[in-house]
Design a protein around this motif. Sequence first.
Motif, PDB file in Angstrom:
ATOM      1  N   THR A 106       0.833  -1.204   0.000  1.00 17.10           N
ATOM      2  CA  THR A 106       0.000   0.000   0.000  1.00 17.10           C
ATOM      3  C   THR A 106       0.868   1.254   0.000  1.00 17.10           C
ATOM      4  O   THR A 106       0.654   2.177  -0.797  1.00 17.10           O
ATOM      5  N   LEU A 107       1.869   1.273   0.877  1.00 17.27           N
ATOM      6  CA  LEU A 107       2.711   2.465   0.982  1.00 17.27           C
ATOM      7  C   LEU A 107       3.461   2.731  -0.307  1.00 17.27           C
ATOM      8  O   LEU A 107       3.538   3.864  -0.784  1.00 17.27           O
ATOM      9  N   ASN A 117       2.671   1.795  -3.325  1.00 15.42           N
ATOM     10  CA  ASN A 117       1.764   2.243  -4.374  1.00 15.42           C
ATOM     11  C   ASN A 117       1.414   3.706  -4.203  1.00 15.42           C
ATOM     12  O   ASN A 117       1.229   4.430  -5.171  1.00 15.42           O
ATOM     13  N   LEU A 118       1.318   4.151  -2.931  1.00 13.78           N
ATOM     14  CA  LEU A 118       0.995   5.556  -2.699  1.00 13.78           C
ATOM     15  C   LEU A 118       2.175   6.455  -3.021  1.00 13.78           C
ATOM     16  O   LEU A 118       2.004   7.588  -3.438  1.00 13.78           O
ATOM     17  N   MET A 119       3.395   5.937  -2.798  1.00 13.97           N
ATOM     18  CA  MET A 119       4.543   6.828  -2.923  1.00 13.97           C
ATOM     19  C   MET A 119       5.187   6.828  -4.292  1.00 13.97           C
ATOM     20  O   MET A 119       5.915   7.736  -4.623  1.00 13.97           O
ATOM     21  N   SER A 120       4.945   5.804  -5.084  1.00 21.97           N
ATOM     22  CA  SER A 120       5.640   5.743  -6.363  1.00 21.97           C
ATOM     23  C   SER A 120       4.696   6.116  -7.495  1.00 21.97           C
ATOM     24  O   SER A 120       3.485   6.002  -7.374  1.00 21.97           O
ATOM     25  N   GLY A 130       3.038   1.683 -10.189  1.00 22.31           N
ATOM     26  CA  GLY A 130       2.644   0.823  -9.086  1.00 22.31           C
ATOM     27  C   GLY A 130       3.501  -0.423  -9.007  1.00 22.31           C
ATOM     28  O   GLY A 130       4.285  -0.718  -9.899  1.00 22.31           O
ATOM     29  N   PRO A 175      10.135   2.563   6.942  1.00 19.32           N
ATOM     30  CA  PRO A 175       9.115   1.536   7.189  1.00 19.32           C
ATOM     31  C   PRO A 175       9.667   0.123   7.128  1.00 19.32           C
ATOM     32  O   PRO A 175       9.231  -0.749   7.901  1.00 19.32           O
TER      33      PRO A 175
END
Lengths: 257, 246
Positions: free
Chosen positions: A165-166, A168-171, A174, A243
């Motif tokens: 999840t992290l 996918n949100l940051m890059s 995906g 993380p």
Amino acid sequence: MSNFEQFHLDFYQSNYTIEDQEEGCNSYGSDKNLCDRRRSQREKQPAGGAFVPPDMVPSSQSYTGQILQPAYSPDTPSQLGYTDGFDEEPPLLEELGINFEHIWQKTLTVLNPTKPADGSIMNETDLTGPMVFCLALGATLLMAGKVHFGYLYGMSAIGCLAMHTLLNLMSTSGVSHGCVASVLGYCLLPMVILSSSAVVFSLQGIPGTVLALFIIGWCSLSASKIFTSALAMEGQQLLIAYPCALLYGLFALLTVF
Amino acid sequence: QMWQVGKRQASRAFSLYANIDILRPYFDVEPVQVRARLLESMIPVKMINFPQKIAGELYGPLMLVFTLVAILLHGMKTSDTIIREGTLMGTAIGTCFGYWLGVSSFMYFLAYLCNAQITMVQMLSLLGYGLFGHCITLLVTYNIHFHSLFYIFWLVVGGLSTLRMVAVLVSRTVGHTQRLILCGTLAALHMLFLLYLHFAYHKVVEGILDTLEGPNMPPFQRVARDIPVVSNAVLNTTAKAIALTL
């Protein structure tokens, strides 16, 4: 020619292969001469016969031949192996997708976090290495007297989901679950070293804590290095390392206590 | 049949992914920015005349909450805390996330009542960065077991981060009563949370403290000489803390 046809009416198998090879060369266009010859042969067959069934048979056979196309196409030798018998089957490891050379390469990348990683090595998601390392961690924990397999599975599953999840949100591009699981599993290797040292001496003092911190740093550095090179996120390596460090810190907590 | 089930699951997964995309701009940060914001969260601002800018970012606060969870777990493990109903991990995650999300929502509701100009994401971000002080305090005091050290850290570090949050909120609110309500609630909750975390999750072994500190300890702290169960220790030490502050 018609005798030949009638003789072979009973033997659908051989007719299938002939027809399929024709269809095969029609769609792949492998050998032009062969195709032309076979095409002329096929044209001769409907013209030659007063028999209606032989006319029907080739067309129905050619129809069904197209259905059976992928299994019998002559271009891929491994596919032919299925029909040819036991000797020509592909090696088991190749079938399972286990490539020892790649596994070894990825292991070396993890063990040397200072070496710049190649972004393309994570293109194929290989879960064999991670499975092996996970089981090795469980086995070494078992040797130290802690039966924590359930915690291992649960923590790695939830950790993979959270990192997925992290990331996918940051890059901008995906990632898939398999890629994340693969990278996190490979970077679990130094943790196996930590837990095997826990067998020899207790990690609950100052040297144990220092060793655990060092191993956590090693794991998270190599994981973030592979992630940043695979996702082209330079400059954010520390943001991804943190993380990962938290996740590997959980594993270290499991190992130390 | 299976195809329909598969399609339904895929569409559900797709809509879930579409929801995640909403959060995407809040995670677009650089390490330098995160570090700057972490340090800024400890520095109270002086200018409260015009609204202060709050970075609406969720990466830093999320990582800080997870760090707090890790520190809590470490503290619980080193002091052999036994949680009877539930797991260590569940308790730690529940406490930290519950505080972050719950207090943020409550403060957002109060801010709505007091007519303060702050959005939910900004509130989450502000409170999350305020946990940086908690993390530092707990990291130090879970490993070095001196009560007086904890109180100093509680006042100084906790106080600094509270002052910063209070100053930002004051700059965004008009009217004395509203400012008082908002900032008083936030300060109380923030400081009390740190107190709670220290005492409830770290069984202080009084006997060892006594032998370590020797004659320097003030007399009323020597009374709890037996090694009690967690609740007993909490009651004792909290009562003495209240007596000390009063």
